[in-house]
Design a protein around this motif. Structure first.
Motif, PDB file in Angstrom:
ATOM      1  N   GLN A  51       0.831  -1.205   0.000  1.00 34.10           N
ATOM      2  CA  GLN A  51       0.000   0.000   0.000  1.00 34.10           C
ATOM      3  C   GLN A  51       0.871   1.262   0.000  1.00 34.10           C
ATOM      4  N   LEU A  52       1.918   1.273   0.803  1.00 31.70           N
ATOM      5  CA  LEU A  52       2.820   2.425   0.844  1.00 31.70           C
ATOM      6  C   LEU A  52       3.513   2.631  -0.500  1.00 31.70           C
ATOM      7  N   ARG A  53       3.913   1.554  -1.147  1.00 29.51           N
ATOM      8  CA  ARG A  53       4.527   1.664  -2.478  1.00 29.51           C
ATOM      9  C   ARG A  53       3.541   2.270  -3.475  1.00 29.51           C
ATOM     10  N   ALA A  54       2.296   1.838  -3.412  1.00 26.37           N
ATOM     11  CA  ALA A  54       1.276   2.379  -4.326  1.00 26.37           C
ATOM     12  C   ALA A  54       1.065   3.875  -4.080  1.00 26.37           C
ATOM     13  N   ILE A  55       1.088   4.268  -2.820  1.00 28.88           N
ATOM     14  CA  ILE A  55       0.905   5.686  -2.480  1.00 28.88           C
ATOM     15  C   ILE A  55       2.110   6.496  -2.940  1.00 28.88           C
ATOM     16  N   ILE A  56       3.310   5.964  -2.769  1.00 27.51           N
ATOM     17  CA  ILE A  56       4.509   6.659  -3.249  1.00 27.51           C
ATOM     18  C   ILE A  56       4.404   6.881  -4.751  1.00 27.51           C
ATOM     19  N   THR A  57       4.004   5.867  -5.479  1.00 27.11           N
ATOM     20  CA  THR A  57       3.901   5.971  -6.931  1.00 27.11           C
ATOM     21  C   THR A  57       2.871   7.014  -7.338  1.00 27.11           C
ATOM     22  N   ASP A  58       1.694   6.969  -6.718  1.00 31.23           N
ATOM     23  CA  ASP A  58       0.650   7.940  -7.034  1.00 31.23           C
ATOM     24  C   ASP A  58       1.093   9.363  -6.675  1.00 31.23           C
ATOM     25  N   ALA A  59       1.653   9.520  -5.496  1.00 29.85           N
ATOM     26  CA  ALA A  59       2.092  10.845  -5.040  1.00 29.85           C
ATOM     27  C   ALA A  59       3.211  11.384  -5.928  1.00 29.85           C
ATOM     28  N   ALA A  60       4.128  10.524  -6.336  1.00 28.96           N
ATOM     29  CA  ALA A  60       5.228  10.959  -7.199  1.00 28.96           C
ATOM     30  C   ALA A  60       4.705  11.413  -8.562  1.00 28.96           C
ATOM     31  N   ALA A  61       3.708  10.714  -9.085  1.00 33.64           N
ATOM     32  CA  ALA A  61       3.122  11.116 -10.372  1.00 33.64           C
ATOM     33  C   ALA A  61       2.425  12.469 -10.250  1.00 33.64           C
ATOM     34  N   ARG A  62       1.709  12.676  -9.165  1.00 33.25           N
ATOM     35  CA  ARG A  62       1.036  13.962  -8.947  1.00 33.25           C
ATOM     36  C   ARG A  62       2.057  15.101  -8.777  1.00 33.25           C
ATOM     37  N   ARG A  63       3.087  14.833  -8.010  1.00 32.54           N
ATOM     38  CA  ARG A  63       4.123  15.855  -7.817  1.00 32.54           C
ATOM     39  C   ARG A  63       4.799  16.168  -9.141  1.00 32.54           C
ATOM     40  N   PHE A  64       5.058  15.155  -9.939  1.00 32.80           N
ATOM     41  CA  PHE A  64       5.659  15.351 -11.257  1.00 32.80           C
ATOM     42  C   PHE A  64       4.781  16.262 -12.118  1.00 32.80           C
ATOM     43  N   GLN A  65       3.486  15.998 -12.145  1.00 36.74           N
ATOM     44  CA  GLN A  65       2.575  16.819 -12.940  1.00 36.74           C
ATOM     45  C   GLN A  65       2.586  18.271 -12.460  1.00 36.74           C
ATOM     46  N   CYS A  66       2.593  18.465 -11.166  1.00 40.11           N
ATOM     47  CA  CYS A  66       2.608  19.831 -10.634  1.00 40.11           C
ATOM     48  C   CYS A  66       3.951  20.503 -10.857  1.00 40.11           C
ATOM     49  N   GLN A  67       5.042  19.756 -10.784  1.00 44.14           N
ATOM     50  CA  GLN A  67       6.355  20.338 -11.056  1.00 44.14           C
ATOM     51  C   GLN A  67       6.427  20.805 -12.504  1.00 44.14           C
ATOM     52  N   ARG A  68       5.893  20.003 -13.408  1.00 45.06           N
ATOM     53  CA  ARG A  68       5.876  20.390 -14.824  1.00 45.06           C
ATOM     54  C   ARG A  68       5.045  21.655 -15.007  1.00 45.06           C
ATOM     55  N   ALA A  69       3.873  21.696 -14.387  1.00 39.64           N
ATOM     56  CA  ALA A  69       3.024  22.895 -14.475  1.00 39.64           C
ATOM     57  C   ALA A  69       3.729  24.101 -13.852  1.00 39.64           C
ATOM     58  N   TYR A  70       4.425  23.875 -12.735  1.00 41.26           N
ATOM     59  CA  TYR A  70       5.157  24.958 -12.072  1.00 41.26           C
ATOM     60  C   TYR A  70       6.245  25.526 -12.986  1.00 41.26           C
ATOM     61  N   LEU A  71       7.036  24.651 -13.588  1.00 45.72           N
ATOM     62  CA  LEU A  71       8.113  25.115 -14.468  1.00 45.72           C
ATOM     63  C   LEU A  71       7.548  25.880 -15.668  1.00 45.72           C
ATOM     64  N   ARG A  72       6.455  25.388 -16.213  1.00 50.62           N
ATOM     65  CA  ARG A  72       5.817  26.070 -17.345  1.00 50.62           C
ATOM     66  C   ARG A  72       5.224  27.406 -16.899  1.00 50.62           C
ATOM     67  N   ALA A  73       4.596  27.427 -15.733  1.00 49.80           N
ATOM     68  CA  ALA A  73       4.017  28.675 -15.219  1.00 49.80           C
ATOM     69  C   ALA A  73       5.116  29.699 -14.953  1.00 49.80           C
ATOM     70  N   HIS A  74       6.237  29.241 -14.432  1.00 45.05           N
ATOM     71  CA  HIS A  74       7.351  30.149 -14.161  1.00 45.05           C
ATOM     72  C   HIS A  74       7.843  30.787 -15.466  1.00 45.05           C
ATOM     73  N   ALA A  75       7.900  30.005 -16.526  1.00 41.84           N
ATOM     74  CA  ALA A  75       8.268  30.549 -17.844  1.00 41.84           C
ATOM     75  C   ALA A  75       7.219  31.564 -18.295  1.00 41.84           C
ATOM     76  N   GLY A  76       5.948  31.258 -18.047  1.00 44.73           N
ATOM     77  CA  GLY A  76       4.872  32.192 -18.391  1.00 44.73           C
ATOM     78  C   GLY A  76       4.963  33.495 -17.609  1.00 44.73           C
TER      79      GLY A  76
END
Length: 178
Positions: A79-104
Motif C-alpha cells: 500500500q505504501l509503495r502504491a501511495i509513493i507511486t501515485d504521489a510521485a506522479a502527482r508531484r511530477f505533474q505539478c512540477q511540470r506545471a510549475y516550471l511552465r508557469a514560471h516561464a509564463g
C-alpha cells in the motif's frame, strides 16, 4: 516477509506530499489580469492552463486499492509503495506545471517591462516577438526528462530516500492512464 522499510516509505510519502502541497499552493496563487486584447496571448493562456492542470491533478482520485492493511506488514508495504507511486506522479505533474508557469510569468514580466503601461505599437513589435520566441524555447526545454531531473536533483541534494521512487516511464504510464 516485510523488509523493515515501511517507516522510510511513510516518510517518503510525507516528503513527496509536502512538495506537492507547496507546488499546489504556488500554482493556486497565479493571478494575472490581462486586458481583453491580451487574454488569448500565448503567455496568459499558458498561465491559465498551468493553473487548470494543477487543479485537475488535485481532483484526480487515488486509484490504488484502499483496503486497510490490517496490521500485515507486507500489505502495508504494498500500500505504501502504491501511495509513493501515485504521489510521485502527482508531484511530477505539478512540477511540470510549475516550471511552465514560471516561464509564463517571466514572459509576462518581460512583456510588461517592454510595454511600460503602454498599448503595443510598432516600436514594440520586435521586442515582443523576441519575448514570445523566448517563451516557446523555454517551453520546448521543459521536457519530462528535465522535470524528472529537477525533482531528483532537489531530492538528492536534500538527502532523501529515493530507492522506491517510480521511474519516469512508470510516471508517464500512470499519467497517460488517468
Amino acid at each position: 516477509m516485510s523488509d523493515g522499510l515501511n517507516d522510510a516509505r511513510a516518510m517518503r510519502i510525507a516528503e513527496i506530499m509536502t512538495d506537492f502541497r507547496n507546488l499546489q499552493h504556488y500554482l493556486s496563487q497565479l493571478r494575472t489580469s490581462p486586458t481583453a486584447e491580451e487574454y488569448y496571448l500565448e503567455g496568459y493562456s499558458l498561465l491559465r492552463q498551468c493553473a487548470s492542470e494543477a487543479q485537475t491533478t488535485l481532483e484526480t482520485p487515488f486509484a490504488a486499492s484502499t483496503s486497510a492493511p490490517g496490521g500485515d506488514a507486507e500489505c502495508e508495504k504494498q500500500q505504501l509503495r502504491a501511495i509513493i507511486t501515485d504521489a510521485a506522479a502527482r508531484r511530477f505533474q505539478c512540477q511540470r506545471a510549475y516550471l511552465r508557469a514560471h516561464a509564463g510569468l517571466r514572459w509576462m514580466n518581460t512583456r510588461n517591462s517592454i510595454l511600460r503601461g503602454q498599448k503595443p505599437n510598432a516600436s514594440h513589435v520586435n521586442a515582443l516577438q523576441s519575448t514570445d520566441s523566448t517563451l516557446r524555447m523555454e517551453l520546448i526545454c521543459i521536457t519530462d526528462v528535465h522535470v524528472e531531473n529537477t525533482l531528483r536533483t532537489q531530492d538528492g541534494a536534500e538527502g532523501k530516500w529515493l530507492e522506491e521512487d517510480p521511474s519516469l516511464a512508470n510516471i508517464q504510464q500512470i499519467i497517460m492512464a488517468r
